[in-house]
Design a protein around this motif. Structure first.
Motif, PDB file in Angstrom:
ATOM      1  N   ASP A 138       0.860  -1.184   0.000  1.00 17.43           N
ATOM      2  CA  ASP A 138       0.000   0.000   0.000  1.00 17.43           C
ATOM      3  C   ASP A 138       0.894   1.231   0.000  1.00 17.43           C
ATOM      4  O   ASP A 138       1.996   1.223   0.535  1.00 17.43           O
ATOM      5  CB  ASP A 138      -0.942   0.034   1.214  1.00 17.43           C
ATOM      6  CG  ASP A 138      -2.189   0.855   0.917  1.00 17.43           C
ATOM      7  OD1 ASP A 138      -3.268   0.258   0.734  1.00 17.43           O
ATOM      8  OD2 ASP A 138      -2.083   2.103   0.871  1.00 17.43           O
ATOM      9  N   VAL A 139       0.361   2.287  -0.637  1.00 15.54           N
ATOM     10  CA  VAL A 139       1.117   3.522  -0.751  1.00 15.54           C
ATOM     11  C   VAL A 139       1.084   4.282   0.577  1.00 15.54           C
ATOM     12  O   VAL A 139       1.914   5.142   0.827  1.00 15.54           O
ATOM     13  CB  VAL A 139       0.532   4.351  -1.919  1.00 15.54           C
ATOM     14  CG1 VAL A 139      -0.818   4.948  -1.562  1.00 15.54           C
ATOM     15  CG2 VAL A 139       1.489   5.399  -2.410  1.00 15.54           C
ATOM     16  N   GLU A 251       5.544  -0.897   2.035  1.00 13.65           N
ATOM     17  CA  GLU A 251       5.065   0.422   1.614  1.00 13.65           C
ATOM     18  C   GLU A 251       5.549   0.620   0.177  1.00 13.65           C
ATOM     19  O   GLU A 251       6.754   0.603  -0.073  1.00 13.65           O
ATOM     20  CB  GLU A 251       5.663   1.477   2.547  1.00 13.65           C
ATOM     21  CG  GLU A 251       4.998   2.826   2.432  1.00 13.65           C
ATOM     22  CD  GLU A 251       5.595   3.826   3.424  1.00 13.65           C
ATOM     23  OE1 GLU A 251       6.019   3.423   4.527  1.00 13.65           O
ATOM     24  OE2 GLU A 251       5.644   5.007   3.056  1.00 13.65           O
ATOM     25  N   ASP A 253       4.147   1.182  -4.352  1.00 17.40           N
ATOM     26  CA  ASP A 253       3.186   1.683  -5.325  1.00 17.40           C
ATOM     27  C   ASP A 253       2.743   0.526  -6.221  1.00 17.40           C
ATOM     28  O   ASP A 253       3.590  -0.149  -6.830  1.00 17.40           O
ATOM     29  CB  ASP A 253       3.868   2.769  -6.159  1.00 17.40           C
ATOM     30  CG  ASP A 253       2.885   3.530  -7.024  1.00 17.40           C
ATOM     31  OD1 ASP A 253       1.867   2.936  -7.452  1.00 17.40           O
ATOM     32  OD2 ASP A 253       3.133   4.720  -7.281  1.00 17.40           O
ATOM     33  N   ARG A 255       1.679   0.559  -8.973  1.00 15.61           N
ATOM     34  CA  ARG A 255       2.035   0.763 -10.386  1.00 15.61           C
ATOM     35  C   ARG A 255       3.465   0.334 -10.690  1.00 15.61           C
ATOM     36  O   ARG A 255       3.853   0.247 -11.845  1.00 15.61           O
ATOM     37  CB  ARG A 255       1.845   2.244 -10.752  1.00 15.61           C
ATOM     38  CG  ARG A 255       0.384   2.682 -10.697  1.00 15.61           C
ATOM     39  CD  ARG A 255       0.254   4.189 -10.749  1.00 15.61           C
ATOM     40  NE  ARG A 255       0.895   4.803  -9.589  1.00 15.61           N
ATOM     41  CZ  ARG A 255       0.943   6.104  -9.356  1.00 15.61           C
ATOM     42  NH1 ARG A 255       0.408   6.949 -10.218  1.00 15.61           N
ATOM     43  NH2 ARG A 255       1.540   6.585  -8.286  1.00 15.61           N
ATOM     44  N   HIS A 256       4.255   0.093  -9.652  1.00 16.26           N
ATOM     45  CA  HIS A 256       5.648  -0.323  -9.875  1.00 16.26           C
ATOM     46  C   HIS A 256       5.982  -1.381  -8.841  1.00 16.26           C
ATOM     47  O   HIS A 256       6.516  -1.065  -7.777  1.00 16.26           O
ATOM     48  CB  HIS A 256       6.603   0.872  -9.717  1.00 16.26           C
ATOM     49  CG  HIS A 256       6.180   2.068 -10.485  1.00 16.26           C
ATOM     50  ND1 HIS A 256       6.307   2.154 -11.857  1.00 16.26           N
ATOM     51  CD2 HIS A 256       5.570   3.203 -10.089  1.00 16.26           C
ATOM     52  CE1 HIS A 256       5.807   3.310 -12.257  1.00 16.26           C
ATOM     53  NE2 HIS A 256       5.351   3.969 -11.216  1.00 16.26           N
ATOM     54  N   ASP A 300       0.617  10.376  -5.087  1.00 12.05           N
ATOM     55  CA  ASP A 300       0.895   8.939  -5.214  1.00 12.05           C
ATOM     56  C   ASP A 300      -0.358   8.068  -5.081  1.00 12.05           C
ATOM     57  O   ASP A 300      -0.330   6.878  -5.353  1.00 12.05           O
ATOM     58  CB  ASP A 300       1.889   8.499  -4.123  1.00 12.05           C
ATOM     59  CG  ASP A 300       3.191   9.250  -4.227  1.00 12.05           C
ATOM     60  OD1 ASP A 300       3.592   9.563  -5.367  1.00 12.05           O
ATOM     61  OD2 ASP A 300       3.805   9.533  -3.181  1.00 12.05           O
ATOM     62  N   PHE A 301      -1.467   8.647  -4.613  1.00  8.30           N
ATOM     63  CA  PHE A 301      -2.695   7.876  -4.361  1.00  8.30           C
ATOM     64  C   PHE A 301      -3.571   7.812  -5.608  1.00  8.30           C
ATOM     65  O   PHE A 301      -4.000   8.851  -6.125  1.00  8.30           O
ATOM     66  CB  PHE A 301      -3.508   8.519  -3.224  1.00  8.30           C
ATOM     67  CG  PHE A 301      -3.025   8.168  -1.849  1.00  8.30           C
ATOM     68  CD1 PHE A 301      -1.817   8.647  -1.376  1.00  8.30           C
ATOM     69  CD2 PHE A 301      -3.783   7.354  -1.012  1.00  8.30           C
ATOM     70  CE1 PHE A 301      -1.361   8.331  -0.103  1.00  8.30           C
ATOM     71  CE2 PHE A 301      -3.340   7.035   0.259  1.00  8.30           C
ATOM     72  CZ  PHE A 301      -2.131   7.522   0.722  1.00  8.30           C
ATOM     73  N   ASP A 318      -3.808   5.309 -14.320  1.00 11.93           N
ATOM     74  CA  ASP A 318      -3.101   4.638 -13.207  1.00 11.93           C
ATOM     75  C   ASP A 318      -3.517   3.176 -13.103  1.00 11.93           C
ATOM     76  O   ASP A 318      -2.694   2.288 -12.871  1.00 11.93           O
ATOM     77  CB  ASP A 318      -3.413   5.341 -11.875  1.00 11.93           C
ATOM     78  CG  ASP A 318      -2.664   6.665 -11.735  1.00 11.93           C
ATOM     79  OD1 ASP A 318      -1.682   6.868 -12.461  1.00 11.93           O
ATOM     80  OD2 ASP A 318      -3.084   7.488 -10.908  1.00 11.93           O
ATOM     81  N   ALA A 322      -1.373  -0.307 -13.103  1.00 11.86           N
ATOM     82  CA  ALA A 322      -1.435  -1.248 -11.964  1.00 11.86           C
ATOM     83  C   ALA A 322      -1.888  -2.637 -12.441  1.00 11.86           C
ATOM     84  O   ALA A 322      -1.343  -3.662 -12.016  1.00 11.86           O
ATOM     85  CB  ALA A 322      -2.366  -0.713 -10.887  1.00 11.86           C
TER      86      ALA A 322
END
Ligand SMILES: C[S@@+](CC[C@H](N)C(=O)[O-])C[C@H]1O[C@@H](n2cnc3c(N)ncnc32)[C@H](O)[C@@H]1O
Length: 396
Positions: A138-139, A251, A253, A255-256, A300-301, A318, A322
């Motif tokens: 989770d971000v 912690e 993202d 997307r990465h 970032d969210f 986004d 993801a």
């Protein structure tokens, strides 16, 4: 063999999931007239069913593990057993549904499920209970903290207990002299112990901001209730001789993903429902207490970036990235479950679910099932959400 449904089952989608989990566990059955039980042929492996099933409370005369699990509950809500209740996180999904989905996508003990939007850690607790390993991402540092505390405190309980009564919250003014004699939890050596007490503080922030409760009083009340829940978890493990799965909360993202291609055995997740909930504003009090600059982290969210209609465009972009990452890391032939709902914006329903389905298909996933799930409660902004089950095709 007669399998009796849990008494709290009341929705069509629950019956659908109950049937799917039985099929995935290799049971041939028929629904009995009352719709509250199944009769199955005698070849099914009773001990596996007893250990794994989410929607049945009894197999012939024996109660299932889940029947006992739900009893270890310090709250009045049937879903908030063990450590699930920790932190009033908005938008968590139903633990029983996750247990059934872990069965439906045929995950075995020792295999790994990924939840790239772990939120308050529901997937992590349910996987851990079934001996399935979990990677949760989770971000938000608040979410990784909640998820860690729910799944790691059982391993640091003795030290947590030793410090209880002698710790003070980290941010209390020195005028409170009786607290001054206590040391802040920040001095604890074990990170899991610090996380536990920091969590008690985060719930106190939430209690103060949302319910006007006294911060210090709430901090101590939370410690007691959290300790009881963690102790419940330990007792349950002993009672049922559970071998827990390993949990790795990161912690990061969605997307990465820092995860190798074709390495994950299953994915169960619920991404932000487009712009339905602003996860930064919603937990602003706790995120600020964790030292975040809210304007900075907003970027970032997913679902929070941009303004007006631009938000939808950014959300879709986004989510494409993801979903591409989920596809990359999943092993061929395995399953990915996405729980999602449509949001209403300026009186119009935004077709988030269809957009997610089309994006998944264009990334290579096959849609196997779309289960409608109604959302209970008049205060909810959505009435329906969907459980989407995809498969990553076998490599040819
Ligand atoms: C619907 S919630 C997940 C709730 C979770 N299923 C539970 O039971 O608590 C979506 C989560 O996505 C997280 N999120 C938003 N943007 C993200 C990103 N770029 N990478 C990873 N997580 C993100 C939010 O912090 C939020 O916790």
């Amino acid at each position: 063999m007669i399998l009796r449904l849990q008494s709290n089952i009341q929705f069509i989608y629950e019956l659908a999931l109950a049937r799917m989990e039985l099929r995935s566990l290799g049971v041939s059955f028929r629904v009995r007239n009352s719709l509250r039980s199944f009769s199955a042929d005698g070849t099914a492996d009773t001990s596996t069913l007893k250990h794994r099933l989410a929607y049945c409370e009894k197999i012939d005369d024996d109660f299932t593990d889940y029947y006992f699990i739900q009893k270890y509950n310090q709250t009045r809500s049937v879903n908030q057993y063990l450590t699930h209740w920790i932190y009033p996180y908005k938008g968590k999904y139903h633990p029983q549904m996750i247990r059934s989905l872990l069965n439906i996508i045929r995950l075995k003990p020792g295999e790994t499920v990924l939840d790239p939007f772990i939120g308050s850690g529901t997937t992590a607790v349910e996987a851990q209970l079934l001996g399935i390993n979990c990677i949760g991402i989770d971000v938000s540092r608040l979410c990784t903290l909640i998820s860690k505390v729910k799944t790691e405190s059982i391993y640091a309980f003795e030290e947590v207990k030793r410090l209880a009564g002698s710790v003070a919250p980290s941010n209390v003014e020195s005028v409170q002299s009786d607290l001054m004699r206590k040391r802040s939890w920040e001095a604890a050596k074990d990170e899991r112990v610090r996380n536990f007490y920091q969590m008690a503080e985060m719930i106190a922030h939430s209690d103060q901001a949302r319910r006007g409760k006294d911060f210090v009083k709430s901090f101590y009340e939370n410690i007691d209730k959290m300790m009881e829940s963690v102790n419940d978890y330990r007792n349950l493990c002993k009672e049922l001789a559970l071998k827990l799965g390993n949990v790795n909360i990161i912690e990061g993202d969605a997307r990465h993903l820092d995860i190798p291609a074709n390495s994950i055995d299953g994915i169960i997740t619920s991404p932000p429902y487009s712009i339905a909930l602003n996860y930064v504003e919603n937990d602003a009090h706790s995120l600020k207490a964790l030292g975040y600059d809210l304007n900075k982290i907003k970027q970032d969210f997913i679902g929070v970036r941009g303004s007006g209609f631009e938000k939808f465009k950014l959300y879709n972009e986004d989510m494409r990235i993801a979903i591409g990452e989920m596809y990359r890391v999943l092993k061929p032939g395995r399953f990915c479950v996405i729980v999602i709902g449509n949001v209403t914006y300026r009186s119009e329903e935004v077709q988030t679910t269809n957009i997610v389905i089309e994006t998944c298909k264009s990334e290579g996933f096959q849609l196997l099932r779309k289960v409608d799930k109604i959302i209970f409660g008049l205060y909810n902004i959505m009435q329906k959400e969907y459980i989407l089950i995809f498969k990553k095709p076998e490599e040819r």
